[in-house]
Every structure is written in C-alpha cells, then in structure tokens.
Scaffold this active site. Structure first.
Site, PDB file in Angstrom:
ATOM      1  N   LYS A   1      31.507 -17.201  14.101  1.00  0.00           N
ATOM      2  CA  LYS A   1      30.177 -16.700  13.549  1.00  0.00           C
ATOM      3  C   LYS A   1      29.582 -15.202  13.927  1.00  0.00           C
ATOM      4  O   LYS A   1      28.588 -14.627  13.030  1.00  0.00           O
ATOM      5  CB  LYS A   1      28.994 -17.746  14.122  1.00  0.00           C
ATOM      6  CG  LYS A   1      29.191 -19.229  13.614  1.00  0.00           C
ATOM      7  CD  LYS A   1      28.697 -19.477  12.106  1.00  0.00           C
ATOM      8  CE  LYS A   1      28.741 -21.024  12.032  1.00  0.00           C
ATOM      9  NZ  LYS A   1      30.172 -21.532  12.250  1.00  0.00           N
TER      10      LYS A   1
HETATM   11  C1  PLP Z   1      30.906 -22.614  11.643  1.00  0.00           C
HETATM   12  C2  PLP Z   1      32.289 -22.740  12.251  1.00  0.00           C
HETATM   13  C3  PLP Z   1      33.541 -23.466  11.440  1.00  0.00           C
HETATM   14  C4  PLP Z   1      33.090 -23.657  10.021  1.00  0.00           C
HETATM   15  O1  PLP Z   1      33.127 -22.708   9.145  1.00  0.00           O
HETATM   16  P1  PLP Z   1      32.536 -22.718   7.681  1.00  0.00           P
HETATM   17  O2  PLP Z   1      32.341 -21.313   7.438  1.00  0.00           O
HETATM   18  O3  PLP Z   1      30.991 -23.107   7.966  1.00  0.00           O
HETATM   19  O4  PLP Z   1      33.282 -23.547   6.922  1.00  0.00           O
HETATM   20  C5  PLP Z   1      34.683 -23.664  11.996  1.00  0.00           C
HETATM   21  N1  PLP Z   1      34.742 -23.584  13.232  1.00  0.00           N
HETATM   22  C6  PLP Z   1      33.760 -23.147  14.196  1.00  0.00           C
HETATM   23  C7  PLP Z   1      34.189 -22.910  15.553  1.00  0.00           C
HETATM   24  C8  PLP Z   1      32.720 -22.641  13.614  1.00  0.00           C
HETATM   25  O5  PLP Z   1      31.792 -22.194  14.516  1.00  0.00           O
END
Ligand code: PLP
Length: 495
Positions: free
Chosen positions: A112
């Site tokens: 993120k």
């Molecule tokens: C948010 C997240 C995901 C999923 O990503 P999306 O874009 O919501 O599909 C996968 N792994 C981690 C560690 C995340 O924080």
C-alpha cells in the site's frame, strides 16, 4: 492526447485526472476510468535505462495529463525518497523459478505504501490546480493496515490533516503500536469503543453530514478519502510493472518484446488491475494470474462468470485478502461490457441487492488474459516452508498465496513463460504465521523475539518499521465512544 475520466455507472460525465483524484468516487457511486489507455511512448529498451522515479514519471504523465511536468516530478520526488529502505524502491529478487517484485520497502513494509506515499502529494497538487484553498482532511476507518500506511503517507504533508479511527480492541498489538506512535502535527489516531463496522459507519456518517461540511468550508477544510478506488492510487501501481519488465530486460533475463506473466495476490483487485492496464499500455504481459486465498470469490468468478458474495467470510493468515467485494473489479466489468455504463450499473445494483451477478458470454469471452485460482491455508504454509528450505528466501503469507497459485498454473498449463510475482508484504509484517509455517516451535516466542529469529534465518535485517515501534513513544492515546466521533473531529479541527 489528453486522458479524461468517466464514471463506470453513467454516460457523459468527463472529468480531468486532478478532478477525479479530488473526488475519489463519482457522485453516481461509480468508479472513474480513463477514456482510453495510453500507449507507452518510450521503447522498452529506453525504459530499461531509467530509475524507478524516472519510470514512474514516464507512466504517470500518460494518465495524469492535466499535471505539468514539474508538478508530477515534484510529487514523485517527494514520494519515492529515503522513506524507502532501498534506492531501487521496488527490487526484483529471483527465487525458485520466478521473479519476486518486492513492493514492501516503504515505511509500513507493505505494498500500500507504493501508492499511499504519493497520493497525498497528488491530492494537494490537484487541489492547487483546481483553485481549492481549503486544507484537505482525510478521514479513515481502519482494521489495521491501511490506517498506518495512510498515516505514514499524509504525516507532515502541508495542506492536509489525517484522522484515523480504529476499533480499540480489534487490531493486533503491533498494528496498534504502529498507529499510536505516528508522528506529525497533522495526524490524529483514535481508538473507538466498538468494532470495525462501527468505525466505518461512523466515518460514513461524518462524511455525509451536510451541516458539518458547511462549517468546515467556512473554516477552510474539506473532506477527501484515500481509499483504494482513487485513480491517484491506481495509476502509481502501474509503474512498478513497467519497471519490473524494464529491469528484466536490462539484466538480460528476457529479450526485448518477450512476454512475461504476472501473478498477483488479490483482494480488492487494485494491484492486478494495474497490471492489466500496464498490459494495455503495450507492456508485453501474457497471463495475469489472479491469486485468492480461501475467500475465493474471484476464482469462482473467473471460472463461472458468476460473482457471488453470499458465502461465509473466512479469516485467513493473509488478512489483507480477506475480502468478499473486490471494488476495483467494477473497472474490469465496465471494460469487458464494452464501456457500457448502463450494463455496469445494472450488475452493480444486482451485487448491492442480491449480492451476486452474472456476466454475459460475450463478456466472459474477454477474460482470457486472466487465470484465477486460490490457495488454502495449508498450501500457503507449505509454500512458505518449501521456498525457504529450497533457497532460503522467506515469503510473507500473501505473497505465498500467489506463489502457490503460480505453481498450480504452471502444473496445469506447462507454460514456462518467465513470471513476476507481486510480493506485497514483508515477512516481518506477518511474522508469526510465517515462522509457524517454517517450524511450529516458534509459536512460543513473543512478537519481537520472532522478528529477531526471522532476521537470523532469512539473513535480512529487521526492517526499520519494526525496530522503531519497539522504542517509539506513544503519541496518540485518545479513545471515544462511537457517538462521539464527530466531536473528536470538531475538536481536532478546532471548529
Ligand atoms: C492490500 C493488499 C493485498 C491486496 O491488494 P488489492 O489491490 O486489494 O487486490 C495483497 N497483499 C497485501 C499485503 C495487501 O496489503
């Protein structure tokens, strides 16, 4: 050519990139989508000579066409700096027959950060471009991870405030510590007496309060949101796929134009959609491998054409993928419906009403770029253990889901195309599950001892994000009842 943004749910409306970033969601409830996907305007060879920041500029300039070169470069410079623990920003590591694109070198050691470190700057630049004088107030309810990543992104960014509400007894001790130690005069973290749903409902209520909005306007504030459907989060995620391809080319692992596959551990469908957009820009990507955990709504969708959220919600060791509504999928639905807003709206209404919808055969036929599968808890743990034993590389639980699904894909299809696996979190973020997968004996240790043990067996330093919270002082100790949330906001903004 300029790119304008349309809603997935109504015809006509077209806004600039900066307006779409400021709005987040379209007023009709739809998501903003670009009216066309721009093609890369540098050759792959040229791109292979660029730094992460330069690559980000080459991609973002094509989507955010109302930003000037100076504005974009300034945002990129402020986002991808020493907050990341490597100059490469997103290193590529070869292990066990695949290339792991490590997207976890930012301040909260998860992917993120790739988007949330730049979104605050895109937002403030967008506000300036649209002659908005108000300070932007970000309001977020969090069940743990997004809250911290948003705090880290917005802390100290002039012209912004960020308020995060979390369930006081509903996040892990490490997650809470990460948030309550957040520095920055423009940040506020509040534990509410209630669960995550209470926090989310409270935030929505505050967002929808017209009287409050008017009062805020008078004092020079306006709300905005940082959630994952904002194109200001989506576009920065396209960049690292281009960067990864260019890197493979530079290192001679692939020939120019040779296709690669991409495997992505998926929840809200943002990360893999970014890879799909990269492919549509002309990046040679073959299959997009969509990996789910036991909450396998997307796997079922890709195999049957039916999206059905009516099922038990499973808590897994990859919590960031524990999702039954993948919001960003709406952008793909719109696309395979032939940019038909009416059809998209109808399907989304069915999802809101009956909790399910079915796409047409025509739409289904356009999903051939995607392969969907899932990995259960045991497969995920076995994958962590196996890759560690075979080559000493330690995956986090989310990345392990993708690695397991990639294994299934290869076994099923015999496709030997070189593959990039999006590595979305550091194993230090989910230390207990990771270490237990390697050896159950570790379960007796406390969280910090586990981090030290992981550091030893993986031969990687304990990341700064973890080191810091061992000693960082608690700077936020505010708590409130659910019905006091609005008062807390007023107090912080001195309304
Ligand atoms: C948010 C997240 C995901 C999923 O990503 P999306 O874009 O919501 O599909 C996968 N792994 C981690 C560690 C995340 O924080």
């Amino acid at each position: 050519m300029d790119v304008l943004y349309h809603s997935t749910r109504s015809e006509g409306l077209a806004v600039t990139a900066s307006e779409a970033i400021l709005k987040g969601l379209s007023e009709d409830g739809g998501l903003f989508v670009p009216d066309h996907i721009p093609a890369l305007d540098k050759s792959l060879k040229e791109l292979s000579g660029l730094s992460y920041q330069e690559t980000a500029y080459e991609v973002m300039k094509l989507f955010l066409t109302d930003f000037t070169k100076e504005e974009l470069k300034d945002c990129i410079q402020k986002a991808y700096d020493e907050k990341f623990d490597t100059d490469e920003i997103a290193p590529l590591v070869e292990a066990e027959g695949a290339y792991y694109l490590e997207l976890f070198h930012g301040p909260t050691i998860a992917f993120k950060d790739m988007a949330l470190s730049i979104l605050p700057h895109l937002l403030t630049a967008s506000a300036r471009k649209n002659h908005i004088q108000n300070d932007i107030v970000i309001l977020t309810a969090t069940s743990g991870d997004t809250g911290k990543a948003a705090l880290a992104g917005f802390a100290g960014v002039e012209g912004t405030r960020i308020i995060v509400f979390y369930p006081k007894n509903g996040v892990s001790p490490i997650q809470e510590k990460q948030m309550v130690t957040q520095k920055g005069d423009n940040t506020l973290v509040v534990g509410i007496h209630g669960n995550f749903d209470d926090a989310q409902t409270g935030v929505k209520k505050i967002f929808g309060d017209k009287a409050l909005a008017a009062e805020m306007e008078q004092k020079g504030f306006q709300f905005s949101s940082a959630n994952s459907i904002n194109i200001g989060r989506l576009v920065p995620q396209i960049c690292y796929y281009v960067y990864a391809y260019a890197k493979l080319l530079k290192e001679g692992k692939i020939a120019e134009g040779e296709p690669i596959n991409v495997a992505v551990p998926t929840g809200n469908f943002g990360n893999i959609l970014a890879a799909f957009y990269a492919k549509n820009m002309g990046l040679p990507i073959g299959k997009l491998i969509c990996a789910s955990n036991e909450n396998k709504v997307l796997y079922d969708f890709f195999s049957t054409g039916v999206y059905d959220r009516n099922r038990e919600f499973v808590l897994t060791s990859s919590p960031s993928m524990d999702i039954l509504i993948s919001s960003n999928l709406e952008r793909l639905i719109y696309r395979i419906a032939g940019s038909d807003a009416k059809k998209t709206k109808e399907l989304m209404a069915a999802l809101g009403g009956q909790g399910k919808y079915e796409i047409t055969d025509d739409m289904k036929a356009q999903l051939s770029d995607f392969y969907g599968n899932f990995a259960g808890e045991e497969e995920t743990a076995l994958t962590i253990a196996k890759i560690y034993r075979d080559c000493g590389y330690v995956l986090d639980t989310h990345t392990a889901v993708a690695a397991a699904v990639y294994g299934k894909y290869k076994a099923e299809t015999k496709d030997e195309t070189k593959t990039v696996i999006a590595s979305t979190a550091s194993p230090f973020k989910f230390t207990r599950s990771v270490m237990n997968a390697i050896d159950p004996k570790y379960d007796a240790m406390d969280d910090f001892a586990l981090a030290d043990a992981l550091s030893q067996i993986a031969n990687v330093e304990v990341p700064k994000a973890i080191q810091e919270i061992r000693t960082a002082p608690v700077v936020h100790d505010k708590q409130c009842d659910v019905d006091q949330m609005q008062n807390v906001v007023r107090e912080f903004l001195k309304l």
